[in-house]
Design an enzyme around this catalytic site. Structure first.
Site, mmCIF file in Angstrom:
data_model
loop_
_atom_site.group_PDB
_atom_site.id
_atom_site.type_symbol
_atom_site.label_atom_id
_atom_site.label_comp_id
_atom_site.label_asym_id
_atom_site.label_seq_id
_atom_site.Cartn_x
_atom_site.Cartn_y
_atom_site.Cartn_z
ATOM 1 N N PRO A 73 41.827 -48.370 12.892
ATOM 2 C CA PRO A 73 40.776 -48.638 11.884
ATOM 3 C C PRO A 73 41.545 -49.198 10.518
ATOM 4 O O PRO A 73 42.070 -47.949 10.200
ATOM 5 C CB PRO A 73 39.641 -47.981 11.681
ATOM 6 N N GLU A 74 41.267 -50.107 9.819
ATOM 7 C CA GLU A 74 41.777 -50.208 8.298
ATOM 8 C C GLU A 74 40.869 -50.118 7.733
ATOM 9 O O GLU A 74 39.702 -49.909 7.659
ATOM 10 C CB GLU A 74 42.681 -51.475 8.352
ATOM 11 N N HIS A 125 34.726 -38.014 25.416
ATOM 12 C CA HIS A 125 35.665 -37.783 24.527
ATOM 13 C C HIS A 125 35.109 -37.418 23.250
ATOM 14 O O HIS A 125 35.650 -37.700 22.154
ATOM 15 C CB HIS A 125 36.895 -38.822 24.473
ATOM 16 N N ARG A 143 42.178 -40.575 22.165
ATOM 17 C CA ARG A 143 43.398 -40.110 21.965
ATOM 18 C C ARG A 143 43.629 -38.854 21.287
ATOM 19 O O ARG A 143 44.694 -38.337 21.189
ATOM 20 C CB ARG A 143 44.375 -41.426 21.355
#
Length: 278
Positions: A2-3, A93, A112
């Site tokens: 994400p930016e 997760h 991740r």
């Protein structure tokens, strides 16, 4: 990853659901996501505290608490932050669950496990989150053509590498650097030192314009955000260059090309983004 536009979306959606809420309990399921302090202290220090604000700096979010402490969060590549009813099944997760006094839960999931949370006491030096090393925000008055030219105008690095440098400007990543360079007609591989003042002026104008545009297109309700599991961004149809290699340029029709710049994939138009002697 994400930016800036995506993190700003998280702030706008999740912030109003957090602010004013008192923490009733904290469950850390995976200790790796806690950068400071240790997971047990992180949980103990949060319980009983009330969130008073949620701010953004670059790609970081900072939740301010009523005792002056700050919970800094970085989503990294696959992190997702949602506020959900306590009886709603958790996503796979899910690594942190923070119970709130209205029966809702702040949940962080990350496939991740690269995302990080830091809890800093009031007045504690921030030597761990990297925020102190960030360049100006794209919307800050100090972000000008003169700043860019003085900061990186002498660099031999590719201009795309410079825009990805968070110490130059905060929040730009691989996707939006491609979009910005396309709209300014600058070849991503061109060394920054070959750009002229007009190029810097176009960049200084286009960077905040483009990021503001994608923030606007990302607008979403809390209900839609929850149903989308904190991954539902609305700006994807408006991304014209990134990931479209081999497709016709939206301006001239020339096939877009993919190259590797500084170890990152980059897509550009060989006609619209002419090189400047590079």
């Amino acid at each position: 990853m994400p930016e800036l536009p995506e993190i700003e979306t998280v702030r706008r959606v999740v912030g109003p659901q957090m602010v004013g809420r008192r923490v009733t309990e904290v469950s850390v399921r995976h200790p790796k996501v806690i950068g400071r302090p240790d997971p047990e202290s992180f949980a103990e220090r949060l319980v009983g505290r009330t969130f008073t604000d949620l701010t953004r700096r670059g790609k970081n979010l900072t939740a301010i608490l009523d005792d002056g402490s700050r919970m800094v969060m970085h989503m990294r590549m696959t992190g997702c932050l949602v506020v959900a009813p306590h009886d709603r099944p958790e996503e796979p997760h899910t690594h942190i669950v923070i119970g709130l006094d209205d029966g809702m839960e702040l949940r962080f999931s990350d496939t991740r496990r690269f995302g990080r949370f830091w809890l800093l006491a009031d007045g504690e030096d921030d030597d761990c989150t990297g925020i102190c090393k960030l360049g100006p925000e794209p919307f800050d008055p100090s972000f000008t053509a003169e700043y860019l030219e003085n900061r990186i105008g002498g660099s031999r690095r590719a201009i795309k590498e410079c825009l990805l440098d968070q110490g130059v400007v905060a929040g730009i990543g691989n996707i939006y650097s491609d979009e910005i360079l396309f709209d300014t007609g600058i070849d991503p591989v061109c060394p920054a030192c070959l750009l002229d003042h007009d190029d810097w002026s176009r960049l200084a104008e286009e960077i905040p314009r483009a990021l503001g545009f994608f923030i606007e297109k990302n607008e979403i309700s809390p209900e839609e955000w929850l149903e989308g599991k904190g991954k539902e961004y609305r700006n994807t149809p408006y991304i014209r260059i990134y990931g479209h290699d081999g497709q016709p340029c939206p301006v001239c029709g020339t096939p877009l090309v993919r190259r590797v710049v500084g170890g990152r994939s980059s897509v550009s138009c060989p006609m619209c983004q002419r090189s400047r002697g590079c």
